[in-house]
Structure formats: C-alpha cells, structure tokens
Motif scaffolding. Structure first.
Motif, PDB file in Angstrom:
ATOM      1  N   VAL A  88       0.837  -1.203   0.000  1.00 52.85           N
ATOM      2  CA  VAL A  88       0.000   0.000   0.000  1.00 52.85           C
ATOM      3  C   VAL A  88       0.870   1.250   0.000  1.00 52.85           C
ATOM      4  O   VAL A  88       0.620   2.202  -0.765  1.00 52.85           O
ATOM      5  CB  VAL A  88      -0.947  -0.010   1.218  1.00 52.85           C
ATOM      6  CG1 VAL A  88      -1.590   1.357   1.416  1.00 52.85           C
ATOM      7  CG2 VAL A  88      -2.025  -1.070   1.042  1.00 52.85           C
ATOM      8  N   ALA A  89       1.900   1.274   0.837  1.00 52.79           N
ATOM      9  CA  ALA A  89       2.776   2.445   0.894  1.00 52.79           C
ATOM     10  C   ALA A  89       3.489   2.668  -0.436  1.00 52.79           C
ATOM     11  O   ALA A  89       3.588   3.805  -0.925  1.00 52.79           O
ATOM     12  CB  ALA A  89       3.796   2.275   2.025  1.00 52.79           C
ATOM     13  N   ALA A  90       3.988   1.593  -1.033  1.00 58.04           N
ATOM     14  CA  ALA A  90       4.669   1.717  -2.321  1.00 58.04           C
ATOM     15  C   ALA A  90       3.721   2.199  -3.403  1.00 58.04           C
ATOM     16  O   ALA A  90       4.090   3.034  -4.249  1.00 58.04           O
ATOM     17  CB  ALA A  90       5.284   0.380  -2.722  1.00 58.04           C
ATOM     18  N   ALA A  91       2.473   1.702  -3.413  1.00 52.89           N
ATOM     19  CA  ALA A  91       1.501   2.139  -4.412  1.00 52.89           C
ATOM     20  C   ALA A  91       1.155   3.610  -4.239  1.00 52.89           C
ATOM     21  O   ALA A  91       0.995   4.343  -5.226  1.00 52.89           O
ATOM     22  CB  ALA A  91       0.244   1.274  -4.323  1.00 52.89           C
ATOM     23  N   LEU A  92       1.024   4.058  -2.994  1.00 49.52           N
ATOM     24  CA  LEU A  92       0.747   5.476  -2.746  1.00 49.52           C
ATOM     25  C   LEU A  92       1.882   6.359  -3.252  1.00 49.52           C
ATOM     26  O   LEU A  92       1.650   7.381  -3.914  1.00 49.52           O
ATOM     27  CB  LEU A  92       0.521   5.708  -1.252  1.00 49.52           C
ATOM     28  CG  LEU A  92      -0.876   5.399  -0.715  1.00 49.52           C
ATOM     29  CD1 LEU A  92      -0.889   5.508   0.811  1.00 49.52           C
ATOM     30  CD2 LEU A  92      -1.904   6.348  -1.325  1.00 49.52           C
ATOM     31  N   LEU A 151      -6.577   5.302  -6.591  1.00 48.24           N
ATOM     32  CA  LEU A 151      -7.052   4.190  -7.416  1.00 48.24           C
ATOM     33  C   LEU A 151      -5.981   3.111  -7.569  1.00 48.24           C
ATOM     34  O   LEU A 151      -6.277   1.913  -7.476  1.00 48.24           O
ATOM     35  CB  LEU A 151      -7.480   4.702  -8.790  1.00 48.24           C
ATOM     36  CG  LEU A 151      -8.826   5.426  -8.854  1.00 48.24           C
ATOM     37  CD1 LEU A 151      -9.065   5.981 -10.246  1.00 48.24           C
ATOM     38  CD2 LEU A 151      -9.958   4.485  -8.470  1.00 48.24           C
ATOM     39  N   LEU A 152      -4.728   3.525  -7.820  1.00 45.86           N
ATOM     40  CA  LEU A 152      -3.652   2.548  -7.954  1.00 45.86           C
ATOM     41  C   LEU A 152      -3.466   1.770  -6.659  1.00 45.86           C
ATOM     42  O   LEU A 152      -3.306   0.537  -6.671  1.00 45.86           O
ATOM     43  CB  LEU A 152      -2.351   3.263  -8.343  1.00 45.86           C
ATOM     44  CG  LEU A 152      -1.113   2.364  -8.460  1.00 45.86           C
ATOM     45  CD1 LEU A 152      -1.282   1.347  -9.579  1.00 45.86           C
ATOM     46  CD2 LEU A 152       0.148   3.212  -8.700  1.00 45.86           C
ATOM     47  N   THR A 153      -3.508   2.474  -5.539  1.00 46.21           N
ATOM     48  CA  THR A 153      -3.345   1.804  -4.247  1.00 46.21           C
ATOM     49  C   THR A 153      -4.466   0.806  -4.002  1.00 46.21           C
ATOM     50  O   THR A 153      -4.238  -0.334  -3.554  1.00 46.21           O
ATOM     51  CB  THR A 153      -3.324   2.851  -3.121  1.00 46.21           C
ATOM     52  OG1 THR A 153      -2.255   3.779  -3.366  1.00 46.21           O
ATOM     53  CG2 THR A 153      -3.109   2.185  -1.778  1.00 46.21           C
ATOM     54  N   GLY A 154      -5.692   1.217  -4.302  1.00 49.19           N
ATOM     55  CA  GLY A 154      -6.812   0.298  -4.133  1.00 49.19           C
ATOM     56  C   GLY A 154      -6.693  -0.939  -5.007  1.00 49.19           C
ATOM     57  O   GLY A 154      -6.957  -2.065  -4.560  1.00 49.19           O
ATOM     58  N   CYS A 155      -6.283  -0.733  -6.260  1.00 49.57           N
ATOM     59  CA  CYS A 155      -6.126  -1.871  -7.175  1.00 49.57           C
ATOM     60  C   CYS A 155      -5.036  -2.829  -6.695  1.00 49.57           C
ATOM     61  O   CYS A 155      -5.199  -4.058  -6.739  1.00 49.57           O
ATOM     62  CB  CYS A 155      -5.807  -1.372  -8.583  1.00 49.57           C
ATOM     63  SG  CYS A 155      -7.191  -0.592  -9.438  1.00 49.57           S
ATOM     64  N   VAL A 156      -3.918  -2.269  -6.236  1.00 41.51           N
ATOM     65  CA  VAL A 156      -2.820  -3.114  -5.753  1.00 41.51           C
ATOM     66  C   VAL A 156      -3.242  -3.902  -4.518  1.00 41.51           C
ATOM     67  O   VAL A 156      -2.950  -5.105  -4.394  1.00 41.51           O
ATOM     68  CB  VAL A 156      -1.576  -2.251  -5.465  1.00 41.51           C
ATOM     69  CG1 VAL A 156      -0.526  -3.052  -4.690  1.00 41.51           C
ATOM     70  CG2 VAL A 156      -0.970  -1.738  -6.769  1.00 41.51           C
ATOM     71  N   LEU A 157      -3.942  -3.236  -3.603  1.00 43.15           N
ATOM     72  CA  LEU A 157      -4.367  -3.924  -2.381  1.00 43.15           C
ATOM     73  C   LEU A 157      -5.368  -5.042  -2.695  1.00 43.15           C
ATOM     74  O   LEU A 157      -5.247  -6.167  -2.188  1.00 43.15           O
ATOM     75  CB  LEU A 157      -4.981  -2.920  -1.408  1.00 43.15           C
ATOM     76  CG  LEU A 157      -5.479  -3.503  -0.078  1.00 43.15           C
ATOM     77  CD1 LEU A 157      -4.342  -4.194   0.677  1.00 43.15           C
ATOM     78  CD2 LEU A 157      -6.098  -2.405   0.786  1.00 43.15           C
ATOM     79  N   VAL A 158      -6.343  -4.757  -3.532  1.00 40.51           N
ATOM     80  CA  VAL A 158      -7.327  -5.787  -3.906  1.00 40.51           C
ATOM     81  C   VAL A 158      -6.639  -6.937  -4.642  1.00 40.51           C
ATOM     82  O   VAL A 158      -6.943  -8.120  -4.409  1.00 40.51           O
ATOM     83  CB  VAL A 158      -8.448  -5.176  -4.765  1.00 40.51           C
ATOM     84  CG1 VAL A 158      -9.364  -6.263  -5.311  1.00 40.51           C
ATOM     85  CG2 VAL A 158      -9.256  -4.168  -3.950  1.00 40.51           C
ATOM     86  N   ALA A 159      -5.686  -6.605  -5.541  1.00 42.04           N
ATOM     87  CA  ALA A 159      -4.963  -7.653  -6.266  1.00 42.04           C
ATOM     88  C   ALA A 159      -4.166  -8.527  -5.301  1.00 42.04           C
ATOM     89  O   ALA A 159      -4.110  -9.762  -5.453  1.00 42.04           O
ATOM     90  CB  ALA A 159      -4.035  -7.022  -7.299  1.00 42.04           C
TER      91      ALA A 159
END
Length: 591
Positions: free
Chosen positions: A118-122, A360-368
């Motif tokens: 999550v931190a990396a995606a943010l 959006l990117l963070t949400g997608c990464v977390l869900v994935a």
C-alpha cells in the motif's frame, strides 16, 4: 479560428482525420529494426546467468537478470545522458522497493506485507504523473516491492537489492557505452532528420501530400528540439565543444528552414529540383560527411538579386523561394546571436488528478494482493505486478495497454511452453532467455504486446531457476486477465473521463498558443517569433497525442467525444498562414 485560417484550397480541408492517419502511416519510411537494442537485451539477460552458472551463485545471478529485464524495458534511443538518468533511477527505485518488500516478507507478518504494498503504491501513484522519469521510478519502486513480498530469496538481506541494481547497471553500461566513440550520434541524427523531412515537404509542395509532409517535418523538428534542449540552454562559463557548436548551429538553421519550408508549402506551388534539394545540401554544408544520401546535383541557389541578374530562369518569384535562397546563400556567414529556444513547459495533471490516480492505484494493488493471497497463498506476486504494469495512464490508453498485456501474456506463455518442451540443458535455457530478451527490446520500441510476450517468457524461466517449479501457465494467464479487469473496472467506473478531460485541456492550450503566435508574431523580432512558433507547434503535437489517447479509451454510453481534430487542424493552418505572412513581410522589407 479566424476566417483567414481557412484560406487554403478546399482539398487540404476536406480530408478526414482517419484518412490523414492512414495516408501518413503509408507515407512513412519503414522503421528499421533496433538491432543494437536487441543485442543489448540478449547480452544483458544472458550474461548474469552465465556468470551465475560458472560461479555457482545462481540466485544472485537470477535477481540480477530480473534487474536487467527491467533495465531493458527502459532502454531507449534518446540522448545518452537521458538514458543514464532514466536507467539510474530505475535501478535505485527498484532496488529500494525490493529491499522494502524483502524486509516486509522476512518479518513474517501479513499486515507488514500488505502495508508495504500500500505504501509503495501510494508513493508510485503520487509521483508517477509528474514526468517520464518520475513515472518510471514510481512504477519500478512498486515492482520491486511486489517481487520482494512475493518471492522469498535466501541469503543476507542486502544481497538481492545489490544484485538487482547490478543488473540494471549492466544495461546502463551497455546502453551508454557508444557515447565513448559516437558521443552526439543521437542529436546529429535528430537534426539531420529535420533536413531530410524538409526536403520531402518541398518535394510535396503543390500536391495533396503537402500538408502531411509539413506535419512530418514539424514532428521531426519537435523531436530535434527535445533532443537538443540541453545544448540550447544558456551557455555556461566553459566554451562548448566544437561538435556541439556545430550541432547547435545546424539546429538553429533547421528552425529557420522549417519556417521557410512552411511558407513554401503554404504557397501550394510545385518547386524545381534546384529548390527541393536545398535542405540536404544545407545539411551537407553544416554537418559535412553526415548526409548519407545527398541531394542530386542542382545549380547553386543564388540570392534574389543574383537570380534577377544572372539566372532569371530559376523563377524565384515568391517570398518563400526568395527566403530559401537567402537562407542558403547566407549560411556561411557567422552568427553568434542564435536564440535560446526553450521547450514549452509541459502541462502535467493537477493535484486532484494525481491524488485520484494514487488512490485508485493503491486500491487496485491492495485488492490484487488480497485476491492473490486468497487464490494462491504465498508467491502471489503476479496479480499486483500486473496491476503495476497495466495501470499507467500516462503511458497511453489504459484499455489498449490492458488488452495488449493479456495478448502478450497468452502468446508468451504459449511460446515458452513450446520452447521448454523442446529445450534441455542449462546453456540452451540461457540461449532461450537471450532470444526472448532481444524480442522484448524490439517490442519496447514497436509494440507493447511484443514486449509483454518477451517479458513473460523470461520471467517464467527466471522464476523456474529460483526453484519455483509449479505449473503456472494457465494460472498466469488467468491472473493477468483478472488484474487487467480489476484495473479497467476501477479506472472506468471511478475516473472514466480522465483522458477526455486531458485531451480537451491540451487542445484548448494548443489553440491558445496558435492564436498567441498569430497576434504577436507580426510585431516581434525573430527570436521571440521562433519561440512562439516552436511553442505552438509543440503544443499542437501534444494535443494530437492527447486526442489519440482519448480516442483509444472506451467512450461512455450515449456520449460522443468532440471533434478536437478539426480544431487542431485549423490551428495548424493558422500557424502555417501566419508563418507565410511573416516570411512574405520579411521579403518585402528586404526589397
């Protein structure tokens, strides 16, 4: 647009954008295969594996090969200092990401793994829309974290990041090595391309292909401007090298040539060979020995006064022809007053767009990640890794990128499956990696699906060398489809109009730049006029790319996009007309 912008003959206005695209594509010369880049890709991926086989350090060599794989994906044909910066940041960000992900995985806490992702995606989402190098750095930071949290690597904690960085550095060295013997090759090729395209535009003057040829010349001039930008900055205390001074002089002449050619194309009259061959002969005089296909022999182009006295049959009877003759005749005169032509500031997305993309990117990464944990348990890195690759709206249409990712993955899985069934032996496997690495290097420059195919095949081999011998062919295809669907669902449900809004803003900015050029150019000096003209054409090209991006995304049901292409084409014709009027005014003052 003003009525004057429509003063061209009807045939240049009635062609549709689709017809223009088709005819432009057909008129372009075939793009040569990047054999040097393919060779770099093969060597960069095979060399670490060969070293690992010979020394017994297989795991570090595989990690280094992963770094080389990512380096090959960012190798380019731009100036060497730009390559070094991009590849350097790729190596640093991916190594830091791998270190963070590895430490999170070694902690044994699933919360730490998810938090690291999550931190990396943010971070990646926050910086990715701020420029090309920032975007590449953010993506590879996230990729490093996904690999670090998904693949347990034995050995000391510091070894994998250093091995990954070493692989990227290998690509950097291979890519930048030609700087030692052809230091300004990229800049020289870009400037020469302007002269060649100018000759093609003059040859097309008075025909239906003239406007398209002028556009190609403008695009070549835009590219040369970007490539030469670092050399056009205000001069420092150190005197530039003679080769740089030669290139800067040739570029500034190309800028003036572009103005003159635009005026001649606007006049819409066929030109004799004595004039169509002038651009290549100018290039030969400014950059001796660099023109591989010089213009055919033609009589020397005299000035207007000389033409009237000595060669009346040359028929220099228009402002554009007179300006071209004067440019050619005065090319050997010393000129230390070249303008400092700065590139126009790029309009990056605002804070709201960056925040929305980061979320959006963070949400997608977390869900994935959660989906991968539920489906596969450990080593479920493929889903978040695919999200990191696909969700890059600044790299082109998201829908097209997702589609090409899926196609490339399917073909890559099929290809590596077929090759693996026939290949045996360590050195044969390394040869297979080299072949797919070369294909990936070609795909990076030509088609994203081809690049994905090469990357997918190489990753399968490298993961197998790390000890993961599971049969994952079908699983990886499903994971890629799931990640792509997740990205498309999130993007087009929450942010469906992002590309259209950007195209609209870019088009409005480009039209405003064209009108500013129209209002100011007739009353200003050559330095500011050239800056205004270059800025207008740069922004018009950016607007065309933004519109093409928006057209590549699915439209919302019941909504059609505006016909931005007409506004851009009208603004281009306005700039062409103003340029012709300025050249004509200069010819009148000369008289």
């Amino acid at each position: 647009m003003t009525p004057a912008a429509d003063a061209r003959p009807e045939r240049s206005r009635r062609r549709s954008p689709l017809r223009w695209v088709a005819r432009s594509a057909a008129g372009l010369a075939p793009v040569p295969l990047p054999l040097a880049a393919a060779a770099r890709g093969a060597v960069a991926l095979a060399l670490p594996l060969l070293v690992g086989v010979c020394t017994g350090w297989v795991v570090p060599s595989v990690i280094a090969a992963i770094g080389a794989l990512w380096g090959v994906s960012q190798d380019g044909s731009d100036p060497y200092r730009v390559r070094v910066r991009r590849l350097g940041w790729t190596g640093v960000s991916s190594a830091l990401g791998l270190l963070a992900g590895e430490l999170a995985l070694r902690s044994g806490e699933s919360v730490a793994v998810a938090g690291c992702l999550v931190a990396a995606a943010l971070v990646a989402g926050t910086i990715s829309l701020r420029g090309r190098i920032a975007s590449v750095s953010g993506m590879h930071l996230l990729l490093g974290v996904t690999i670090g949290t998904g693949i347990p690597v034995p050995g000391p904690w510091w070894q994998p990041p250093l091995a990954l960085l070493a692989g990227v550095v290998l690509v950097l060295v291979l890519s930048a090595a030609p700087w030692l013997w052809r230091r300004y090759h990229v800049e020289r090729a870009a400037v020469l391309a302007v002269y060649r395209s100018a000759g093609e535009a003059l040859a097309a003057a008075g025909t239906e292909e003239a406007e398209e040829a002028r556009r190609r010349m403008t695009l070549a001039l835009n590219h040369a401007h970007e490539v030469m930008a670092v050399h056009l900055a205000p001069r420092s205390r150190r005197r530039p090298q003679a080769e740089v001074r030669e290139l800067v002089r040739a570029f500034h002449c190309a800028v003036r040539l572009g103005e003159t050619v635009t005026a001649l194309v606007w006049e819409a009259r066929p030109l004799p060979a004595a004039l169509t061959g002038v651009p290549l002969r100018l290039a030969e005089r400014l950059l001796p020995g660099q023109v591989s296909a010089p213009a055919p022999e033609a009589p020397e182009v005299p000035t207007e006064r000389q033409a009237k006295q000595a060669a009346p049959d040359l028929d220099i009877d228009s402002p554009g022809r007179s300006a071209l003759a004067e440019l050619y005749a005065g090319i050997d005169e010393p000129d230390d007053a070249d303008p400092t032509l700065r590139l126009p500031a790029h309009a990056w997305p605002g804070r709201a767009a960056r925040v929305r993309y980061a979320v959006l990117l963070t949400g997608c990464v977390l869900v994935a990640h959660l989906l991968a944990e539920a489906l596969h348990g450990p080593r479920g890195y493929w889903l978040p890794m695919t999200v990191a690759f696909v969700y890059k709206p600044d790299f082109g249409p998201v829908f097209t990128r997702a589609l090409h990712r899926c196609v490339g993955t399917v073909v890559g899985v099929a290809a590596i499956g077929a090759v693996s069934a026939a290949a045996s032996g360590t050195y044969t496997v390394i040869g297979v990696v080299a072949v797919f690495g070369a294909l990936m290097a070609v795909g990076v420059r030509h088609h994203y699906a081809l690049a994905t195919m090469g990357l997918t095949a190489v990753v399968f081999v490298l993961v197998d060398l790390l000890g993961d011998h599971r049969a994952l062919y079908g699983t990886r295809m499903v994971d890629t489809a799931l990640a792509s669907a997740l990205v498309l669902l999130a993007h087009f449900v929450v942010w469906p109009d992002s590309a259209a809004h950007r195209a609209e803003a870019q088009t409005e900015a480009a039209v405003a730049a064209a009108r500013r050029y129209r209002d100011v150019a007739p009353e200003t000096g050559p330095v500011q006029r050239q800056a205004l003209r270059r800025s207008a054409y740069h922004q018009l090209a950016d607007a065309r790319r933004a519109v093409a991006h928006a057209r590549g995304e699915p439209a919302r049901p019941g909504r059609s996009l505006p016909d931005w292409e007409d506004a851009i084409a009208a603004a281009e014709r306005l700039c062409d007309q103003v340029t012709a009027q300025v050249v004509a005014g200069g010819a009148e003052r000369e008289r």
